[in-house]
Motif scaffolding. Structure first.
Motif, PDB file in Angstrom:
ATOM      1  N   THR A 188       0.824  -1.214   0.000  1.00  0.00           N
ATOM      2  CA  THR A 188       0.000   0.000   0.000  1.00  0.00           C
ATOM      3  C   THR A 188       0.859   1.266   0.000  1.00  0.00           C
ATOM      4  O   THR A 188       0.635   2.151  -0.831  1.00  0.00           O
ATOM      5  N   PRO A 189       1.877   1.386   0.887  1.00  0.00           N
ATOM      6  CA  PRO A 189       2.726   2.578   0.810  1.00  0.00           C
ATOM      7  C   PRO A 189       3.468   2.681  -0.527  1.00  0.00           C
ATOM      8  O   PRO A 189       3.669   3.785  -1.047  1.00  0.00           O
ATOM      9  N   GLN A 190       3.849   1.534  -1.081  1.00  0.00           N
ATOM     10  CA  GLN A 190       4.511   1.527  -2.399  1.00  0.00           C
ATOM     11  C   GLN A 190       3.568   2.118  -3.452  1.00  0.00           C
ATOM     12  O   GLN A 190       3.982   2.916  -4.294  1.00  0.00           O
ATOM     13  N   HIS A 191       2.306   1.747  -3.396  1.00  0.00           N
ATOM     14  CA  HIS A 191       1.301   2.270  -4.324  1.00  0.00           C
ATOM     15  C   HIS A 191       1.119   3.779  -4.132  1.00  0.00           C
ATOM     16  O   HIS A 191       1.076   4.536  -5.110  1.00  0.00           O
ATOM     17  N   LYS A 247       6.808   7.530  -9.805  1.00  0.00           N
ATOM     18  CA  LYS A 247       7.897   6.569  -9.943  1.00  0.00           C
ATOM     19  C   LYS A 247       7.437   5.196  -9.488  1.00  0.00           C
ATOM     20  O   LYS A 247       6.922   5.042  -8.398  1.00  0.00           O
ATOM     21  N   GLU A 248       7.635   4.202 -10.333  1.00  0.00           N
ATOM     22  CA  GLU A 248       7.305   2.821  -9.983  1.00  0.00           C
ATOM     23  C   GLU A 248       8.544   2.176  -9.375  1.00  0.00           C
ATOM     24  O   GLU A 248       9.626   2.238  -9.966  1.00  0.00           O
ATOM     25  N   VAL A 249       8.394   1.613  -8.201  1.00  0.00           N
ATOM     26  CA  VAL A 249       9.482   0.876  -7.556  1.00  0.00           C
ATOM     27  C   VAL A 249       8.953  -0.483  -7.123  1.00  0.00           C
ATOM     28  O   VAL A 249       7.757  -0.636  -6.876  1.00  0.00           O
ATOM     29  N   ASP A 250       9.859  -1.450  -7.051  1.00  0.00           N
ATOM     30  CA  ASP A 250       9.424  -2.765  -6.581  1.00  0.00           C
ATOM     31  C   ASP A 250       9.414  -2.769  -5.044  1.00  0.00           C
ATOM     32  O   ASP A 250       9.909  -1.826  -4.420  1.00  0.00           O
ATOM     33  N   PRO A 251       8.858  -3.809  -4.436  1.00  0.00           N
ATOM     34  CA  PRO A 251       8.750  -3.832  -2.973  1.00  0.00           C
ATOM     35  C   PRO A 251      10.091  -3.678  -2.248  1.00  0.00           C
ATOM     36  O   PRO A 251      10.175  -2.995  -1.237  1.00  0.00           O
ATOM     37  N   LEU A 252      11.135  -4.287  -2.762  1.00  0.00           N
ATOM     38  CA  LEU A 252      12.436  -4.183  -2.109  1.00  0.00           C
ATOM     39  C   LEU A 252      12.976  -2.752  -2.197  1.00  0.00           C
ATOM     40  O   LEU A 252      13.504  -2.220  -1.206  1.00  0.00           O
ATOM     41  N   GLU A 253      12.842  -2.123  -3.365  1.00  0.00           N
ATOM     42  CA  GLU A 253      13.276  -0.730  -3.511  1.00  0.00           C
ATOM     43  C   GLU A 253      12.493   0.172  -2.555  1.00  0.00           C
ATOM     44  O   GLU A 253      13.066   1.059  -1.926  1.00  0.00           O
ATOM     45  N   ALA A 296      11.858   3.293   2.633  1.00  0.00           N
ATOM     46  CA  ALA A 296      11.228   3.380   3.949  1.00  0.00           C
ATOM     47  C   ALA A 296      12.276   3.301   5.059  1.00  0.00           C
ATOM     48  O   ALA A 296      12.212   4.048   6.044  1.00  0.00           O
ATOM     49  N   ASN A 297      13.252   2.429   4.900  1.00  0.00           N
ATOM     50  CA  ASN A 297      14.316   2.319   5.901  1.00  0.00           C
ATOM     51  C   ASN A 297      15.116   3.610   6.001  1.00  0.00           C
ATOM     52  O   ASN A 297      15.485   4.036   7.103  1.00  0.00           O
ATOM     53  N   ARG A 298      15.378   4.258   4.868  1.00  0.00           N
ATOM     54  CA  ARG A 298      16.081   5.549   4.896  1.00  0.00           C
ATOM     55  C   ARG A 298      15.258   6.597   5.634  1.00  0.00           C
ATOM     56  O   ARG A 298      15.797   7.411   6.378  1.00  0.00           O
ATOM     57  N   LEU A 299      13.938   6.581   5.421  1.00  0.00           N
ATOM     58  CA  LEU A 299      13.074   7.536   6.127  1.00  0.00           C
ATOM     59  C   LEU A 299      13.097   7.302   7.635  1.00  0.00           C
ATOM     60  O   LEU A 299      13.116   8.251   8.418  1.00  0.00           O
ATOM     61  N   ILE A 300      13.107   6.043   8.039  1.00  0.00           N
ATOM     62  CA  ILE A 300      13.178   5.719   9.472  1.00  0.00           C
ATOM     63  C   ILE A 300      14.487   6.251  10.048  1.00  0.00           C
ATOM     64  O   ILE A 300      14.504   6.870  11.120  1.00  0.00           O
ATOM     65  N   LEU A 301      15.592   6.051   9.339  1.00  0.00           N
ATOM     66  CA  LEU A 301      16.886   6.533   9.787  1.00  0.00           C
ATOM     67  C   LEU A 301      16.903   8.061   9.854  1.00  0.00           C
ATOM     68  O   LEU A 301      17.372   8.636  10.843  1.00  0.00           O
TER      69      LEU A 301
END
Length: 91
Positions: free
Chosen positions: A51-54, A62-68, A73-78
């Motif tokens: 859902t956040p990817q969508h 920009k279309e990104v796959d789940p891993l991207e 998301a991990n960068r945002l948490i950091l």
């Protein structure tokens, strides 16, 4: 990052998600369905990743796959943790 703005977004998003648990809603999710084997994993995968990817794709184009998206998301948490640490240090 702005905690007040995050709280405002959280309230709106949580309000929309409450629809999932309102039996009168067309988006209602049956708790019994979520309790079936593997269903909760699928639900949280969709909630936390798909859902956040969508939403990200809708806003940025920009279309990104789940891993991207997970890396984003991990960068945002950091970034958020670093911002909070800087604010705490200033106190």
């Amino acid at each position: 990052m702005d905690k007040d703005r995050q709280l405002q977004f959280h309230v709106k998003i949580a309000g929309a998600l409450n629809d999932l648990f309102d039996k009168e809603s067309e988006n209602y999710l049956w708790i019994e369905e979520l309790q079936k084997e593997g269903a909760l994993n699928d639900f949280f995968h969709c909630l936390a990743t798909r859902t956040p990817q969508h939403v990200y794709a809708k806003i940025t184009g920009k279309e990104v796959d789940p891993l991207e998206f997970n890396h984003l998301a991990n960068r945002l948490i950091l970034m958020d943790a670093q911002d909070q640490a800087k604010k705490e240090k200033k106190k």
